[in-house]
Motif scaffolding. Structure first.
Motif, PDB file in Angstrom:
ATOM      1  N   ALA A 167      98.582  35.894  69.786  1.00  0.00           N
ATOM      2  CA  ALA A 167      97.492  34.978  69.430  1.00  0.00           C
ATOM      3  C   ALA A 167      97.534  33.766  70.348  1.00  0.00           C
ATOM      4  N   PHE A 168      96.391  33.159  70.531  1.00  0.00           N
ATOM      5  CA  PHE A 168      96.316  31.967  71.374  1.00  0.00           C
ATOM      6  C   PHE A 168      96.333  30.691  70.530  1.00  0.00           C
ATOM      7  N   TRP A 169      95.678  30.736  69.363  1.00  0.00           N
ATOM      8  CA  TRP A 169      95.543  29.575  68.489  1.00  0.00           C
ATOM      9  C   TRP A 169      96.410  29.723  67.242  1.00  0.00           C
ATOM     10  N   GLN A 170      96.813  28.600  66.668  1.00  0.00           N
ATOM     11  CA  GLN A 170      97.451  28.586  65.350  1.00  0.00           C
ATOM     12  C   GLN A 170      96.429  29.099  64.342  1.00  0.00           C
ATOM     13  N   PRO A 171      96.862  29.639  63.205  1.00  0.00           N
ATOM     14  CA  PRO A 171      95.906  30.160  62.220  1.00  0.00           C
ATOM     15  C   PRO A 171      94.988  29.076  61.629  1.00  0.00           C
ATOM     16  N   GLY A 172      95.487  27.884  61.432  1.00  0.00           N
ATOM     17  CA  GLY A 172      94.696  26.832  60.806  1.00  0.00           C
ATOM     18  C   GLY A 172      93.889  26.032  61.802  1.00  0.00           C
ATOM     19  N   TYR A 173      93.138  25.077  61.275  1.00  0.00           N
ATOM     20  CA  TYR A 173      92.350  24.181  62.117  1.00  0.00           C
ATOM     21  C   TYR A 173      91.930  22.977  61.291  1.00  0.00           C
ATOM     22  N   PHE A 174      91.371  21.987  61.966  1.00  0.00           N
ATOM     23  CA  PHE A 174      90.830  20.796  61.318  1.00  0.00           C
ATOM     24  C   PHE A 174      89.321  20.814  61.523  1.00  0.00           C
ATOM     25  N   LEU A 175      88.580  20.543  60.455  1.00  0.00           N
ATOM     26  CA  LEU A 175      87.128  20.444  60.551  1.00  0.00           C
ATOM     27  C   LEU A 175      86.672  19.319  59.641  1.00  0.00           C
ATOM     28  N   ALA A 176      85.901  18.397  60.187  1.00  0.00           N
ATOM     29  CA  ALA A 176      85.397  17.281  59.386  1.00  0.00           C
ATOM     30  C   ALA A 176      83.958  16.991  59.769  1.00  0.00           C
ATOM     31  N   THR A 177      83.200  16.548  58.802  1.00  0.00           N
ATOM     32  CA  THR A 177      81.875  16.034  59.121  1.00  0.00           C
ATOM     33  C   THR A 177      82.082  14.653  59.721  1.00  0.00           C
ATOM     34  N   THR A 178      81.145  14.233  60.532  1.00  0.00           N
ATOM     35  CA  THR A 178      81.346  12.963  61.222  1.00  0.00           C
ATOM     36  C   THR A 178      80.913  11.765  60.402  1.00  0.00           C
ATOM     37  N   GLY A 179      80.238  11.986  59.304  1.00  0.00           N
ATOM     38  CA  GLY A 179      79.830  10.861  58.460  1.00  0.00           C
ATOM     39  C   GLY A 179      78.932   9.899  59.186  1.00  0.00           C
ATOM     40  N   GLN A 180      79.183   8.632  58.994  1.00  0.00           N
ATOM     41  CA  GLN A 180      78.334   7.593  59.570  1.00  0.00           C
ATOM     42  C   GLN A 180      78.779   7.140  60.956  1.00  0.00           C
ATOM     43  N   VAL A 181      79.780   7.770  61.514  1.00  0.00           N
ATOM     44  CA  VAL A 181      80.217   7.428  62.862  1.00  0.00           C
ATOM     45  C   VAL A 181      79.231   8.037  63.846  1.00  0.00           C
ATOM     46  N   SER A 182      78.831   7.259  64.807  1.00  0.00           N
ATOM     47  CA  SER A 182      77.864   7.774  65.776  1.00  0.00           C
ATOM     48  C   SER A 182      78.519   8.829  66.657  1.00  0.00           C
ATOM     49  N   LEU A 183      77.715   9.720  67.141  1.00  0.00           N
ATOM     50  CA  LEU A 183      78.199  10.780  68.012  1.00  0.00           C
ATOM     51  C   LEU A 183      78.781  10.186  69.295  1.00  0.00           C
ATOM     52  N   ASP A 184      78.209   9.095  69.771  1.00  0.00           N
ATOM     53  CA  ASP A 184      78.721   8.447  70.982  1.00  0.00           C
ATOM     54  C   ASP A 184      80.156   7.956  70.781  1.00  0.00           C
ATOM     55  N   VAL A 185      80.448   7.382  69.620  1.00  0.00           N
ATOM     56  CA  VAL A 185      81.799   6.910  69.323  1.00  0.00           C
ATOM     57  C   VAL A 185      82.764   8.090  69.283  1.00  0.00           C
ATOM     58  N   LEU A 186      82.359   9.180  68.636  1.00  0.00           N
ATOM     59  CA  LEU A 186      83.215  10.369  68.582  1.00  0.00           C
ATOM     60  C   LEU A 186      83.422  10.970  69.957  1.00  0.00           C
ATOM     61  N   MET A 187      82.375  11.030  70.751  1.00  0.00           N
ATOM     62  CA  MET A 187      82.505  11.587  72.102  1.00  0.00           C
ATOM     63  C   MET A 187      83.487  10.764  72.924  1.00  0.00           C
ATOM     64  N   ASP A 188      83.415   9.439  72.797  1.00  0.00           N
ATOM     65  CA  ASP A 188      84.338   8.561  73.496  1.00  0.00           C
ATOM     66  C   ASP A 188      85.773   8.821  73.023  1.00  0.00           C
ATOM     67  N   TYR A 189      85.944   8.996  71.710  1.00  0.00           N
ATOM     68  CA  TYR A 189      87.264   9.273  71.145  1.00  0.00           C
ATOM     69  C   TYR A 189      87.833  10.571  71.713  1.00  0.00           C
ATOM     70  N   VAL A 190      87.033  11.634  71.698  1.00  0.00           N
ATOM     71  CA  VAL A 190      87.497  12.930  72.175  1.00  0.00           C
ATOM     72  C   VAL A 190      87.811  12.889  73.664  1.00  0.00           C
ATOM     73  N   GLU A 191      86.977  12.234  74.453  1.00  0.00           N
ATOM     74  CA  GLU A 191      87.201  12.171  75.892  1.00  0.00           C
ATOM     75  C   GLU A 191      88.458  11.405  76.250  1.00  0.00           C
ATOM     76  N   ASN A 192      88.881  10.496  75.375  1.00  0.00           N
ATOM     77  CA  ASN A 192      90.060   9.671  75.667  1.00  0.00           C
ATOM     78  C   ASN A 192      91.312  10.155  74.967  1.00  0.00           C
ATOM     79  N   GLN A 193      91.318  11.382  74.496  1.00  0.00           N
ATOM     80  CA  GLN A 193      92.510  11.946  73.858  1.00  0.00           C
ATOM     81  C   GLN A 193      93.495  12.389  74.901  1.00  0.00           C
TER      82      GLN A 193
END
Length: 130
Positions: free
Chosen positions: A104-130
């Motif tokens: 297998a390539f991935w672990q069996p589990g995962y994380f999934l969350a709705t983004t709520g009131q956070v803007s997509l731009d803020v999340l995109m910035d967060y992901v790009e800077n991980q």
């Protein structure tokens, strides 16, 4: 905050998700090239589910995917397809990965969350800077 409302024939919705999955044993095997390939495959799968991948990024042992979907999308099937197809393709196209991860390539589990009131731009910035 910019509105990301989508609409169907009788609905208006804003279904945005943040998905994270990690490699089996948290192995450091996601090179930039492999991460880019995961992104390409994820976009292909999203088309089949009428989902829209907004961003894919990550580190050597994990991937973040930001996406939007319709209310009728079966999230379990979509996530299983994302993980299953990317796993199969990466192991086929990069045979050296099999030396580290045979079954297998991935672990069996995962994380999934709705983004709520956070803007997509803020999340995109967060992901790009991980």
């Amino acid at each position: 905050m910019e509105s990301y409302l989508q609409s169907g024939s009788h609905t208006v919705y804003a279904l945005r998700y943040h998905f994270v999955t990690v490699t089996k044993y948290r192995a450091d095997i996601l090179t930039d090239e492999r991460l880019e390939r995961v992104a390409e495959v994820a976009h292909e799968i999203a088309e089949d589910f009428e989902a829209d991948i907004k961003n894919v990024d990550g580190g050597t042992d994990h991937v973040h995917i930001l996406f939007t979907t319709k209310p009728t999308t079966d999230l379990t099937k979509f996530i299983n397809s994302l993980k299953g197809v990317t796993s199969r393709r990466i192991r086929q196209e990069y045979p050296e990965v099999k030396q580290t991860l045979e079954d297998a390539f991935w672990q069996p589990g995962y994380f999934l969350a709705t983004t709520g009131q956070v803007s997509l731009d803020v999340l995109m910035d967060y992901v790009e800077n991980q």
